[in-house]
Design an enzyme around this catalytic site. Sequence first.
Site, short mmCIF file in Angstrom:
data_model
loop_
_atom_site.label_atom_id
_atom_site.label_comp_id
_atom_site.label_asym_id
_atom_site.label_seq_id
_atom_site.Cartn_x
_atom_site.Cartn_y
_atom_site.Cartn_z
N LYS B 196 33.16 80.89 27.83
CA LYS B 196 31.78 81.82 28.38
C LYS B 196 31.04 82.12 27.39
O LYS B 196 31.24 82.68 25.87
CB LYS B 196 32.76 83.12 28.92
CG LYS B 196 31.21 84.02 29.44
CD LYS B 196 31.78 85.38 29.86
CE LYS B 196 30.63 86.63 29.79
NZ LYS B 196 31.20 88.09 29.78
N LYS B 198 27.85 84.38 26.89
CA LYS B 198 26.32 85.51 27.62
C LYS B 198 25.10 85.37 26.92
O LYS B 198 24.81 84.82 26.07
CB LYS B 198 26.46 86.52 25.85
CG LYS B 198 26.13 88.37 26.63
CD LYS B 198 26.16 88.75 27.44
CE LYS B 198 27.09 89.75 26.92
NZ LYS B 198 27.49 90.41 28.57
N ASP B 227 27.01 84.74 32.01
CA ASP B 227 26.76 85.46 32.28
C ASP B 227 25.16 86.05 31.59
O ASP B 227 25.54 86.95 31.02
CB ASP B 227 27.55 86.76 31.20
CG ASP B 227 27.67 87.92 31.85
OD1 ASP B 227 26.81 88.38 32.98
OD2 ASP B 227 28.25 89.52 31.42
N ASN B 229 23.73 88.70 33.08
CA ASN B 229 23.80 90.64 32.86
C ASN B 229 22.01 91.13 33.85
O ASN B 229 22.25 91.47 33.17
CB ASN B 229 23.22 90.81 31.29
CG ASN B 229 24.56 90.87 30.94
OD1 ASN B 229 24.71 91.02 29.73
ND2 ASN B 229 25.59 91.46 31.38
N GLU B 252 28.69 85.28 36.25
CA GLU B 252 28.25 86.22 36.21
C GLU B 252 27.81 86.72 36.71
O GLU B 252 26.36 87.00 35.62
CB GLU B 252 29.37 86.60 35.50
CG GLU B 252 29.78 88.30 35.19
CD GLU B 252 30.58 88.37 33.34
OE1 GLU B 252 31.64 87.62 33.11
OE2 GLU B 252 30.55 89.46 33.22
N ASN B 275 30.56 92.34 36.86
CA ASN B 275 30.71 93.80 36.83
C ASN B 275 29.85 94.67 36.47
O ASN B 275 29.89 96.09 35.93
CB ASN B 275 31.65 93.32 35.27
CG ASN B 275 30.77 93.55 33.79
OD1 ASN B 275 29.88 92.02 34.26
ND2 ASN B 275 30.88 94.05 32.85
N ASP B 299 38.11 95.86 33.91
CA ASP B 299 38.01 96.56 32.71
C ASP B 299 38.89 97.99 32.95
O ASP B 299 38.37 98.95 33.51
CB ASP B 299 36.37 96.72 32.38
CG ASP B 299 36.49 96.94 30.62
OD1 ASP B 299 37.46 98.01 29.99
OD2 ASP B 299 35.56 96.92 30.32
N HIS B 326 36.90 91.60 32.03
CA HIS B 326 35.39 92.34 31.28
C HIS B 326 35.84 93.01 29.88
O HIS B 326 36.99 93.60 29.63
CB HIS B 326 34.30 92.94 31.95
CG HIS B 326 33.00 93.82 31.14
ND1 HIS B 326 33.36 94.85 30.28
CD2 HIS B 326 32.34 93.02 30.88
CE1 HIS B 326 32.17 95.48 30.13
NE2 HIS B 326 31.27 94.46 30.59
N ASN B 328 33.29 94.92 26.31
CA ASN B 328 32.92 95.30 25.37
C ASN B 328 33.85 94.90 24.09
O ASN B 328 34.83 94.49 23.85
CB ASN B 328 32.21 96.30 25.74
CG ASN B 328 30.97 96.11 26.57
OD1 ASN B 328 30.27 95.59 26.95
ND2 ASN B 328 31.38 97.79 27.28
#
Lengths: 428, 428
Positions: B196, B198, B227, B229, B252, B275, B299, B326, B328
């Site tokens: 994945k 980010k 992702d 975001n 994502e 998410n 998560d 998910h 962090n």
Amino acid sequence: MKITAMRITPIALGDPPLLNAAGLHAPYCLRTVIELETDNGLTGLAEVPGSSAINAKLEAARSVVQGRDPLNWHALRSTLRAHFGTDSAAARGDKPWDQRALVQVESALDVACLDLAGKAFGLPVATLLGGIVRERVPYSAYLFYKYEGAGGELAFGTDPQAKGWDAARQAAALDPEGIVAQAKAMVAEFGFQSIKLKGGCFEPAQEVAAMKALRQAFGPDVPLRLDPNALWTVETSVKWGRELEGVLEYLEDPCRTQEGMAAVRRAVKLPLATNMCTTSFADLPGSINTGSEDVILTDHHFWGGLRASMELAAHCRNFERGVSMHSNNHGGISLAAMTHLGAAMPNLSYALDTHYPWQWEDVIVGGRMKIEDGCVTLPSGPGLGVELDRPALARAHENFQRCGLTERNDEIEMQKKIPGWKFAQTRW
Amino acid sequence: MKITAMRITPIALGDPPLLNAAGLHAPYCLRTVIELETDNGLTGLAEVPGSSAINAKLEAARSVVQGRDPLNWHALRSTLRAHFGTDSAAARGDKPWDQRALVQVESALDVACLDLAGKAFGLPVATLLGGIVRERVPYSAYLFYKYEGAGGELAFGTDPQAKGWDAARQAAALDPEGIVAQAKAMVAEFGFQSIKLKGGCFEPAQEVAAMKALRQAFGPDVPLRLDPNALWTVETSVKWGRELEGVLEYLEDPCRTQEGMAAVRRAVKLPLATNMCTTSFADLPGSINTGSEDVILTDHHFWGGLRASMELAAHCRNFERGVSMHSNNHGGISLAAMTHLGAAMPNLSYALDTHYPWQWEDVIVGGRMKIEDGCVTLPSGPGLGVELDRPALARAHENFQRCGLTERNDEIEMQKKIPGWKFAQTRW
């Protein structure tokens, strides 16, 4: 912990001649008691509806179950499904009760494994379901139209010595007055604070009159429910549903299909409940799409166990459905399981259904569980908190062998009273 | 069993300068370690994102928690909600990470209570969640655009002695070549079999080029995810989503809102995961109504715990959503919790996200958990199977006190590199 043996004992408990949409209850209801024994000397119990189909499926599950860890439910369930496939929705059948066999096998094993886990760790099953929310679990009175008769060995005969609820249990109830008398006797004995009538027996006008008579007799503070078991058309449901606005807490399964229920729901200002149109997890998307009901009646025997019923409750919370509970005839093992579920369910919105007052026999140590102020108090022992009374179990098994019944067939029983009587999916 | 004490220890773990939609990671990520002590001498652990808001909520929960039975989760949770109310959807905030405080308090207590139950009965937490479905839980490589630097005390400096992944972890990665090099080093070290990236850091063309470079480097058998975001508009998501058809396992959160995601999903032949648009049980009806995503990333920190995440998985099964996870920044306590959840979830459809390779410190006995062949093996001890390393915890708490951070604020960190940089909800 490993499962070393699985014992399957079909039993028959006496049952009075209760009327319902599918016909008439036979003098005995059939149940099957499941015992799982483990290598550390524990025995886990469960009880499911008894039929030759379910018993055969339980026997066929034995090879999958033996040697398994009862604490690993996910693994046991997935192995069962790999072994049997899953039940089709069609396998539910058209009767008021669910005939899917695998889901009932899953329920039996889920309950027995939870009973084992509870006994292994000294915890109530309700704790294993996430924690006890209430110690006293409320049940509803469950009224039936019925012919005169005690059931069991007496069949249509009665015991003239019987008093109180025992006498009322044997009396006929075939009109609003009979239903009100039955309700008064049942409430006097058990303290129920909600009342349900099994309908679908007489034409709607008579059953609606019975509900209005109950309202008259018990006043507006006692919630009332009517369950015509889907024998009404949509039009009939709308017509009589409107008559019952303000009278009922909910109307259960007036008609067939999610679409039919949704049409009634749009037309009538009365919550609708179901255990016939939304009956499995596969039905939930349809329930959301159609808006078919306000309340889903779980029944751990038909949803795959206590853990599955907790999952259903979570769905009900998120999709704004109330949760209530369906019942068929059952003994104390199932009553204990239902009570643990009711004790653990945060969003239980209604008193639970139970047929328990209609039986007088049981197979658990200490005799029948008590219903007081309409509630069953969570058993205090570990697991389900009930143990088998072996002599009582042997008697109930003899009754099973002697009575000759192999499945529930209310149509055949009804034909003995009304020759040629036929079950119909929709009647009025 | 009764909870006699609740210890709340904020910690800071070194973290490299990772880029993301909200800015830049600070040299330390903040976590909070929760310990519940019981009257029978057990200690239950949990870890949640650290912020002054969450720590204050945890402190405020202490009076509710002390004296409670950790085995009765339903009672503890309902008392918490009665005490605090529930989080509003708005409280999630507009950042990529969820800022609701109560749900994270619930998560901490759910995990610590499960750890206690597991320790009390000698059972892994995964067994308490219904049973172990897999012993080895697959995780995905989690790539980041980043500036050069090690993080922690070294901040933007690097350790010239570092080798292998330690060296790659400190290297800059600001273009497709840098991302491929990072991926190769991470996969060589940990054996990940999914990757994945980010995104949301550079304009879409560059991030799409990075995904294509990864595909080129790793071939079609390694699933890839991107992702952004939610920094893209619907139009940008459709345009670049189409470019990624056949390249990604899933895209994502390309854009904001369930309606936006649904519009992209109708236009692009690529599974969408989220998410950010479906992030709580209250969002599920909207997800079903709009058809906003194919995959929901649970998560447990943001859904209210491991039991809540299992409930989410059941909803995903019934409404045909895949389940992924998910992450962090987190330490080993959370990794253990995530691994128990992954081990128990029957319908886990994808390798789980984890930031764990980006940290090099931890607070658990035995040092950092191992990731081999891309998998974390379920810890063998009871409960979560991890114990606190008190000296390491003390050091991490000193780091927290020294670093001066009180919450995650990637915008401030980014402004140190690019003066005047501002977070934007939608950028391209």
